[in-house]
Design an enzyme around this catalytic site. Structure first.
Site, PDB file in Angstrom:
ATOM      1  CB  SER A   1      -0.587   0.167   1.292  1.00 51.04           C
ATOM      2  OG  SER A   1      -1.414  -1.129   1.310  1.00 51.04           O
TER       3      SER A   1
ATOM      4  CE  LYS B   1      -4.610  -1.103   1.881  1.00 43.61           C
ATOM      5  NZ  LYS B   1      -5.024  -2.399   2.597  1.00 43.61           N
TER       6      LYS B   1
ATOM      7  CE  LYS C   1       2.126   1.600   4.706  1.00 48.91           C
ATOM      8  NZ  LYS C   1       1.645   0.906   3.711  1.00 48.91           N
TER       9      LYS C   1
HETATM   10  P1  NAP Z   1       5.536  -6.409   7.289  1.00 52.81           P
HETATM   11  O1  NAP Z   1       5.324  -7.576   8.067  1.00 52.81           O
HETATM   12  O2  NAP Z   1       6.287  -5.342   8.115  1.00 52.81           O
HETATM   13  O3  NAP Z   1       6.438  -6.754   6.092  1.00 52.81           O
HETATM   14  C1  NAP Z   1       7.076  -5.967   5.186  1.00 52.81           C
HETATM   15  C2  NAP Z   1       8.109  -6.588   4.402  1.00 52.81           C
HETATM   16  O4  NAP Z   1       8.657  -5.594   3.670  1.00 52.81           O
HETATM   17  C3  NAP Z   1       9.178  -7.252   5.152  1.00 52.81           C
HETATM   18  O5  NAP Z   1       9.511  -8.537   4.250  1.00 52.81           O
HETATM   19  C4  NAP Z   1      10.282  -6.289   4.745  1.00 52.81           C
HETATM   20  O6  NAP Z   1      11.634  -7.363   5.072  1.00 52.81           O
HETATM   21  C5  NAP Z   1      10.034  -5.802   3.595  1.00 52.81           C
HETATM   22  N1  NAP Z   1      10.688  -4.633   3.414  1.00 52.81           N
HETATM   23  C6  NAP Z   1      10.417  -3.503   3.985  1.00 52.81           C
HETATM   24  N2  NAP Z   1      11.283  -2.379   3.387  1.00 52.81           N
HETATM   25  C7  NAP Z   1      12.206  -2.958   2.739  1.00 52.81           C
HETATM   26  C8  NAP Z   1      13.183  -2.341   1.972  1.00 52.81           C
HETATM   27  N3  NAP Z   1      13.579  -1.066   1.779  1.00 52.81           N
HETATM   28  N4  NAP Z   1      13.905  -3.353   1.025  1.00 52.81           N
HETATM   29  C9  NAP Z   1      13.621  -4.716   1.135  1.00 52.81           C
HETATM   30  N5  NAP Z   1      12.585  -4.986   1.853  1.00 52.81           N
HETATM   31  C10 NAP Z   1      11.862  -4.283   2.595  1.00 52.81           C
HETATM   32  O7  NAP Z   1       4.346  -5.599   6.720  1.00 52.81           O
HETATM   33  P2  NAP Z   1       3.068  -6.290   5.989  1.00 52.81           P
HETATM   34  O8  NAP Z   1       1.913  -6.300   7.283  1.00 52.81           O
HETATM   35  O9  NAP Z   1       3.402  -7.619   5.511  1.00 52.81           O
HETATM   36  O10 NAP Z   1       2.616  -5.083   4.966  1.00 52.81           O
HETATM   37  C11 NAP Z   1       3.127  -5.123   3.750  1.00 52.81           C
HETATM   38  C12 NAP Z   1       2.273  -4.172   2.976  1.00 52.81           C
HETATM   39  O11 NAP Z   1       0.945  -4.649   2.699  1.00 52.81           O
HETATM   40  C13 NAP Z   1       2.282  -2.750   3.394  1.00 52.81           C
HETATM   41  O12 NAP Z   1       2.322  -1.738   2.510  1.00 52.81           O
HETATM   42  C14 NAP Z   1       0.873  -2.841   4.391  1.00 52.81           C
HETATM   43  O13 NAP Z   1       0.438  -1.567   4.455  1.00 52.81           O
HETATM   44  C15 NAP Z   1       0.143  -3.540   3.436  1.00 52.81           C
HETATM   45  N6  NAP Z   1      -1.056  -4.363   3.900  1.00 52.81           N
HETATM   46  C16 NAP Z   1      -0.815  -4.669   5.223  1.00 52.81           C
HETATM   47  C17 NAP Z   1      -2.013  -5.794   5.753  1.00 52.81           C
HETATM   48  C18 NAP Z   1      -1.907  -6.366   6.889  1.00 52.81           C
HETATM   49  O14 NAP Z   1      -3.097  -6.611   7.579  1.00 52.81           O
HETATM   50  N7  NAP Z   1      -0.720  -6.620   7.542  1.00 52.81           N
HETATM   51  C19 NAP Z   1      -3.387  -5.707   5.049  1.00 52.81           C
HETATM   52  C20 NAP Z   1      -3.388  -5.064   3.538  1.00 52.81           C
HETATM   53  C21 NAP Z   1      -2.197  -4.425   3.313  1.00 52.81           C
HETATM   54  P3  NAP Z   1      12.285  -7.597   6.399  1.00 52.81           P
HETATM   55  O15 NAP Z   1      11.660  -9.076   6.638  1.00 52.81           O
HETATM   56  O16 NAP Z   1      13.490  -7.519   6.202  1.00 52.81           O
HETATM   57  O17 NAP Z   1      12.169  -6.672   7.600  1.00 52.81           O
END
Ligand code: NAP
Length: 303
Positions: free
Chosen positions: A102, A177, A245
């Site tokens: 997102s 979104k 964010k």
């Molecule tokens: P998360 O658990 O924090 O995972 C983020 C991922 O991105 C991790 O694998 C992280 O690597 C990687 N990452 C972040 N910055 C990076 C960079 N600069 N270079 C390379 N890798 C990087 O977050 P999430 O909950 O899965 O969310 C992911 C996305 O989906 C976000 O945009 C969020 O807003 C969206 N989203 C989340 C949900 C939810 O319920 N969780 C629902 C809908 C949408 P590391 O493992 O090394 O930290």
């Protein structure tokens, strides 16, 4: 897990709370899969299930027909796509890159133009439905980009979600979104206030939740988050920092167009209170902690 060599080769960059189960579902659907993650050990979890682990997004792109990015914010998508060792370095004719993180619609459109200049195609396809939706392949997927690319990606989307809607051109998925996030944040706040009010009235919280969830006060948050709020289970799920964010991106867009969004502004301010307390990495349902603090009463079914 046996993969089907006739299906397009899929790559995944980002194996966090959402990316890991989504990649797993692509594998379960038979897509040959190459994955990478900044913290590479997380990728190893998928090798036993049949995925190939690459060291960089560049290598993922070299080995894939379609690459999904599922990272955090606009700068992170830029880093894994156009940075050193990024997808663009491994791009080849026909490569389709789908950003399912997102991020800002403005950044998303700029990335699409940049990719076109470098000879690869893109879609923005953020999701809604939470970790549970990712695990159970029940996500809502809101897609921006060209129709032919959406059709090419559809079999993959069908492996990850249930509601797949092509909203419009590049950035339209991200704009949708943000609209979704307004509804999510304000719904969470409504659920939190309802439960704290019920606690103050001294009525049974679980019975109250059940009957509201069957009526006009129901919502995804009432069904999925309210039981966790009442149990005091605030682990993410969807982190407060990530929701902030998104709300920041909403408010930036609203500021640019003189749009008044009082509910979003209030939700953002209340979530800031959680961040100020060091709770930014809790799940977004922790908003109830702020409402509880303001009123000096807790809404819990457990001691
Ligand atoms: P998360 O658990 O924090 O995972 C983020 C991922 O991105 C991790 O694998 C992280 O690597 C990687 N990452 C972040 N910055 C990076 C960079 N600069 N270079 C390379 N890798 C990087 O977050 P999430 O909950 O899965 O969310 C992911 C996305 O989906 C976000 O945009 C969020 O807003 C969206 N989203 C989340 C949900 C939810 O319920 N969780 C629902 C809908 C949408 P590391 O493992 O090394 O930290």
């Amino acid at each position: 897990m046996a993969t089907d060599p006739t299906r397009p080769k899929i790559g995944f960059v980002g194996l966090g709370i959402m990316g890991l189960p989504m990649a797993r579902n692509a594998l379960k659907a038979g897509f040959p899969l190459t994955v990478t993650n900044r913290t590479l050990e997380k990728a190893d979890r998928l090798t036993a299930e049949g995925a190939t682990v690459a060291r960089t997004p560049r290598e993922v792109a070299e080995r894939s027909d379609i690459v999904v990015t599922m990272v955090t914010s606009s700068p992170d998508v830029e880093a894994v796509t156009f940075g050193p060792g990024g997808i663009a370095e491994g791009a080849h004719a026909g490569l389709l890159v789908i950003d399912m993180s997102s991020i800002s619609p403005v950044a998303s459109r700029a990335f699409a133009e940049r990719a076109e200049g470098q000879g690869f195609r893109t879609l923005d396809a953020p999701v809604s439905g939470g970790e549970i939706g990712a695990i159970e392949a029940r996500l809502s997927i809101m897609v921006g980009g060209d129709a032919a690319d959406v059709e090419r990606a559809r079999p993959l989307f069908e492996a990850l979600g249930k509601t797949i809607v092509h909203i419009g051109g590049h950035g339209a998925g991200q704009a949708c979104k943000l609209a979704n996030q307004i509804a999510v944040a304000i719904n969470n706040l409504g659920v939190a206030e309802a439960l704290v009010f019920a606690a103050a009235q001294g009525i049974d919280l679980e019975r109250t939740r059940q009957v509201i969830a069957g009526g006009a006060g129901s919502s995804w948050a009432m069904q999925n988050y309210a039981p966790k709020m009442l149990a005091g289970d605030f682990k993410p799920g969807f982190m407060v920092d990530h929701q902030q964010k998104d709300l920041r991106n909403v408010l930036d867009a609203a500021f640019a167009t003189h749009l008044s969004l009082p509910g979003t502004s209030l939700a953002h301010a209340l979530y800031s209170a959680l961040q100020a307390d060091g709770d930014g990495r809790l799940g977004n349902l922790a908003i109830i902690k702020v409402i509880e603090r303001l009123s000096g009463i807790e809404a819990r079914t457990t001691e």
